[in-house]
Structure formats: structure tokens, C-alpha cells
Design a protein around this motif. Sequence first.
Motif, PDB file in Angstrom:
ATOM      1  N   UNK A   1     -39.987  57.945  22.561  1.00 37.44           N
ATOM      2  CA  UNK A   1     -41.306  57.633  23.117  1.00 37.44           C
ATOM      3  C   UNK A   1     -41.233  56.425  24.046  1.00 37.44           C
ATOM      4  N   UNK A   2     -40.394  55.451  23.698  1.00 35.85           N
ATOM      5  CA  UNK A   2     -40.240  54.290  24.573  1.00 35.85           C
ATOM      6  C   UNK A   2     -39.564  54.659  25.887  1.00 35.85           C
ATOM      7  N   UNK A   3     -38.777  55.737  25.874  1.00 38.17           N
ATOM      8  CA  UNK A   3     -38.043  56.148  27.075  1.00 38.17           C
ATOM      9  C   UNK A   3     -38.839  57.123  27.927  1.00 38.17           C
ATOM     10  N   UNK A   4     -40.120  57.330  27.619  1.00 41.33           N
ATOM     11  CA  UNK A   4     -40.915  58.279  28.388  1.00 41.33           C
ATOM     12  C   UNK A   4     -41.056  57.793  29.827  1.00 41.33           C
ATOM     13  N   UNK A   5     -41.099  58.720  30.755  1.00 43.38           N
ATOM     14  CA  UNK A   5     -41.185  58.410  32.201  1.00 43.38           C
ATOM     15  C   UNK A   5     -40.069  57.479  32.636  1.00 43.38           C
ATOM     16  N   UNK A   6     -38.858  57.759  32.105  1.00 47.01           N
ATOM     17  CA  UNK A   6     -37.681  56.962  32.455  1.00 47.01           C
ATOM     18  C   UNK A   6     -37.863  55.475  32.125  1.00 47.01           C
ATOM     19  N   UNK A   7     -38.642  55.188  31.089  1.00 51.18           N
ATOM     20  CA  UNK A   7     -38.818  53.805  30.666  1.00 51.18           C
ATOM     21  C   UNK A   7     -39.714  52.976  31.561  1.00 51.18           C
ATOM     22  N   UNK A   8     -40.481  53.647  32.483  1.00 52.58           N
ATOM     23  CA  UNK A   8     -41.332  52.889  33.393  1.00 52.58           C
ATOM     24  C   UNK A   8     -42.416  52.091  32.651  1.00 52.58           C
ATOM     25  N   UNK A   9     -43.148  52.686  31.678  1.00 50.37           N
ATOM     26  CA  UNK A   9     -44.152  51.887  30.949  1.00 50.37           C
ATOM     27  C   UNK A   9     -43.529  50.700  30.213  1.00 50.37           C
ATOM     28  N   UNK A  10     -42.355  50.937  29.614  1.00 53.07           N
ATOM     29  CA  UNK A  10     -41.699  49.836  28.912  1.00 53.07           C
ATOM     30  C   UNK A  10     -41.290  48.744  29.893  1.00 53.07           C
ATOM     31  N   UNK A  11     -40.816  49.150  31.085  1.00 50.89           N
ATOM     32  CA  UNK A  11     -40.458  48.160  32.088  1.00 50.89           C
ATOM     33  C   UNK A  11     -41.655  47.355  32.554  1.00 50.89           C
ATOM     34  N   UNK A  12     -42.795  48.036  32.751  1.00 52.82           N
ATOM     35  CA  UNK A  12     -44.010  47.302  33.148  1.00 52.82           C
ATOM     36  C   UNK A  12     -44.422  46.314  32.053  1.00 52.82           C
TER      37      UNK A  12
END
Length: 420
Positions: A234-245
Motif C-alpha cells: 500500500x505504501x508503494x502505490x503509484x510508485x511511492x508518489x504519495x509516500x514521497x510527497x
Amino acid sequence: MAPTKGSARRFLSGLGTLAVMLVIGYVAFTANQGRLPGTPVTTVRAAFADVGQLQAGSEVRQNGITIGQVSAVALVNGRPVVTMDVHGGVSMYRDGYAGIWDQSALAQKFVELRAGDPASGPLGDGTLPVSQTESTHDLVQVLDVFDPPTRAALGDALRQLGGGLAGYGPGLHGFIGTAPGVLSDVGQLSTTLVSDRTDLPGLLHTSDRLSSRFTGREYQWTELLHQTDETLRALDVDNGQPLGDTVTKLPGTLRAVRTALDDADQPLTDLASAAGDLRSGARSLGRATPDVRGVFREAHAPLDRIPGVSDDAKPAVADLSRTFSDAQSLTPKLADALSSVAPPLKVLAPYAPDLGTFAFDLSNLIVNHDGWEHRLRIMAGAPSLPTLLVNQLKDTNNPYPTPGQAIRDRDPNGGEIPGR
């Protein structure tokens, strides 16, 4: 042309240099064979069941010290026979021993010799039999214990390992370059591990107890790992974009949180002070708890009687309900009447003692006493006219006394009304 002295001298120098070079080459050749010129050589032959990778030029040792080298390996009557040149006049006897041992993990071999007992006689030109020799044990023979699929998989793994090491040559070179520092750190780590302060046995004992707690809970751990995998996915969703933001905004958020925590210092200090003040109350409550428990314990019997009392009170409560319902219309009028009576009562309040005296005297007039005859005369006139009582005495009291003065006029000593 006749040779000159200079040319003859040059010829002799070249001839001497050539001789020296021949001597050096001979010495180098013989030294390469493990002996110096003039060293006595003993030839030893030994038969083996298997010589493996042993070949001419391999070392011959005695008690780990090189004493010669293998000069030839040949088949004699279907068995390999190894011929060895032993230097330094080492003797070999008939009950001697010869074994082919591994010099390295790369299948390099050497022959280990043991001279034997001189009582058995010199070996001479004889050959040590197979019963007195030990054949080689190659890694291939060790791997023969595995079945063909296992050997094939092991060979594939070794080839891939070799390819991987070849591909990571620069990294391996860098690791070897940093190995001294790493080994120093490993030494320091080992020193720390064996220290009494580290208590490594206690750590291992605690780890064993902890691992024993996992016994029988494998299913829960499997579920936990499965849920962890889902969380990471789940943390890696959308290539980790939400986690990066989130990580990008994290520093500002942490600064805001730090400011909020700094602002919370004073409220927390006040809370700590309030908690200290509440400590005494909590202590008193703790001391009172046994008494409260006793009250609840002893109140059981009286509380059991409450239902019966409430049942008996139901008719009276019903009658009171109707009475209060009927009195609702009277209550406003009664309130108005009390409000209207309040001003006159305020005026009459100072005359309360005189009103009591008047009521007492009036009751004496109307009450019949045996043998008494009541006579009353009321005369109207100015304040200066005297009022004649029954006994025809002149009344000298003030006809308009102030509140409470009439009683004192009638009895200056005590203020008691006569006849009471």
C-alpha cells in the motif's frame, strides 16, 4: 692482422661472463627442482590406488617440510607409481609410508613421506606397496555422495557465483582494500561481545526464552508478515508518489509539531502541579474507600426495605399529586395577596409587642372570671383628656407611645404585663 692485447682481453672477459651465466643457469635449474648442486638425491618409488591431480614437480614433504619433488608418475601393472627425488640424504625404509595430501582447495597435491623403522631395512630400489600408501581424496569424491540433480545444481550455483564475483570485481577489490579497517572493527566488536558488561550469555539466554515464546504461534506470525506485506504494498502505490510527497512535507510538519510541543510545556507544567494537588485528595479518597465500602455493604438491608416503603407511600403521593394539581389555580392569587400584605406588615412589624399586649388585655375583658365584674368605659377626646379605667384611677401614661414603649410604661422594672 695479429690480435691485439685489447681484443684478447675482451675475448677472455666474454668467455668468463658466458661461463658465469652457464653456472647461474645450472644453479637456477637445479634450485627449481628443490635442490642445490652437489646435494645427494635419494630416489623413492611408491604405488597408489589413485593419484588424482598429482603430477611431476609436485612437492614431497616430511613433517610439513619440503624435502624433494615428484619426478615422474607412471602406470606399472595397472597401478600408478610415483617416483620421487628426495634431497639431503634422507633415508627410506621398507615399512615407510607415503600419502597424497591436499596442498590447497584448488586440488594442488603433495606427497607426505615417513621414513619408517630402520629395523625393517632400507627400501633401496624397491617400491612401497599400496597397503603402505594413502591415495588422494579429491573434492569430486566428496561430492559423489550427492545425487546427479544435486551435483548439477551445485555446479550451476558455483558457476553463477564465479560469474557474480567476476562482475563485481571492482567492488570486491574495494572490499579487500577496506578489509583491514573492517577487521579492526570486527576485533573491537569481538572484544565488546566477550566483555562482562555485555553479558552475551545472558543475551543468548533471553533470546532463547524469547524464541520459545514464538513456539505455537507460527500462524499468527505468518498473518503478521502477510499484513506487513500488504502494508508495504500500500505504501508503494503509484510508485511511492504519495509516500514521497509525505516525506517531502515531513520536515515542515515536524517543525510545527515541535512548536506545538514547546507551547504545551506550560500547560503540562500546570497539569503536573494540578496532579500534585490532586495527590492529597486521592490519598484521602483512598483512606475513605474502606468506609465507603462499609456503607455500601451495610446499606444492603435498608435498601431492601425501600420497595415496600415506596409501595405504602404510593396512595399518599397520589393524593398529594391531586392536591398540588388543585392548588395550582390558588397559588398565583395567594402570591398576589402575600405581595399586597407585605407593606402593611412592614409598618406593623415594630408594634408587634404592643399588639400582643393589646390582644392579652382584650382577652381579659371577654373572659368571665368568677366573682369579678367587668366594667369598661371608652372616652373619646383630645390627647390631654384622661381615660378612666374600671378602678377610677387616673392614667398618667403616654396615650401615643412609640413601639414597645407601652409595656415599659406599665412596668418600668421588668416590662411584664400584670396578671401574666
